[in-house]
Structures are given as structure tokens and as C-alpha cells.
Design a protein around this motif. Structure first.
Motif, short mmCIF file in Angstrom:
data_model
loop_
_atom_site.label_atom_id
_atom_site.label_comp_id
_atom_site.label_asym_id
_atom_site.label_seq_id
_atom_site.Cartn_x
_atom_site.Cartn_y
_atom_site.Cartn_z
N MET A 95 -59.52 -50.17 -31.84
CA MET A 95 -60.24 -49.50 -30.77
C MET A 95 -60.14 -47.99 -31.01
N PRO A 96 -61.28 -47.29 -31.02
CA PRO A 96 -61.21 -45.84 -31.19
C PRO A 96 -60.40 -45.19 -30.06
N ILE A 97 -59.51 -44.32 -30.44
CA ILE A 97 -58.65 -43.67 -29.44
C ILE A 97 -59.47 -42.86 -28.45
N SER A 98 -60.58 -42.30 -28.89
CA SER A 98 -61.42 -41.51 -27.98
C SER A 98 -62.02 -42.40 -26.88
N LEU A 99 -62.46 -43.60 -27.24
CA LEU A 99 -63.00 -44.52 -26.24
C LEU A 99 -61.90 -44.99 -25.30
N LYS A 100 -60.77 -45.34 -25.86
CA LYS A 100 -59.63 -45.79 -25.06
C LYS A 100 -59.21 -44.70 -24.06
N SER A 101 -59.14 -43.48 -24.53
CA SER A 101 -58.75 -42.35 -23.69
C SER A 101 -59.80 -42.10 -22.60
N PHE A 102 -61.07 -42.12 -22.98
CA PHE A 102 -62.15 -41.90 -22.01
C PHE A 102 -62.10 -42.95 -20.90
N LEU A 103 -61.94 -44.21 -21.28
CA LEU A 103 -61.90 -45.27 -20.29
C LEU A 103 -60.68 -45.17 -19.37
N SER A 104 -59.57 -44.75 -19.91
CA SER A 104 -58.37 -44.61 -19.06
C SER A 104 -58.52 -43.45 -18.07
N ARG A 105 -59.27 -42.41 -18.44
CA ARG A 105 -59.49 -41.27 -17.55
C ARG A 105 -60.63 -41.50 -16.57
N ASN A 106 -61.40 -42.57 -16.78
CA ASN A 106 -62.57 -42.84 -15.93
C ASN A 106 -62.55 -44.30 -15.45
N PRO A 107 -61.68 -44.59 -14.51
CA PRO A 107 -61.53 -45.98 -14.04
C PRO A 107 -62.77 -46.52 -13.32
N ASN A 108 -63.71 -45.64 -12.98
CA ASN A 108 -64.93 -46.07 -12.30
C ASN A 108 -65.94 -46.72 -13.25
N ILE A 109 -65.73 -46.60 -14.55
CA ILE A 109 -66.64 -47.19 -15.54
C ILE A 109 -66.56 -48.72 -15.45
#
Length: 66
Positions: A1-15
Motif C-alpha cells: 500500500m502506498p504510504i501516501s494513500l495510507k497517510s491520506f486515508l488516516s488523516r481523512n476519516p470521512n472518506i
């Protein structure tokens, strides 16, 4: 899993939905399948890779010509 996607999703729980637009080649489709399988239990995942062109950029360039 790309770390950028993982990080983005963890910072945006509304997704709730992730739309993938990776390249229309073996690497792109394999990566999409892998990520969708990893994320499908938590997110609605959609694969919208270009079916006619190499990638979304090439598709957009063709649309601009019309």
C-alpha cells in the motif's frame, strides 16, 4: 500500500469511496487489484482505469483534441 494513500486515508476519516485511475497496463491493473482487495472492507472501491488509452492523461489529451 502506498504510504501516501495510507497517510491520506488516516488523516481523512470521512472518506468512504476511493476511485482508482491507475495506468491501463499490467502494473497499473495489478496495483489497483491489490489495493482494492486490501481496502474493500473499509471503503467502497471503484476501478476507473482508462480502457481505451494508456492512462487518464492520454485520455484527457484525446478529449481535448475533439
Amino acid at each position: 500500500m502506498p504510504i501516501s494513500l495510507k497517510s491520506f486515508l488516516s488523516r481523512n476519516p470521512n472518506i468512504k469511496t476511493i476511485v482508482f485511475h491507475l495506468d491501463n497496463d499490467e502494473v497499473g491493473t495489478s496495483a489497483t487489484t491489490y489495493m482494492m482487495n486490501r481496502l474493500k472492507n473499509k471503503y467502497h472501491c471503484i476501478d476507473q482505469h482508462s480502457t481505451k488509452y494508456k492512462d487518464v492523461n492520454e485520455e484527457l489529451q484525446e478529449m481535448k483534441k475533439v
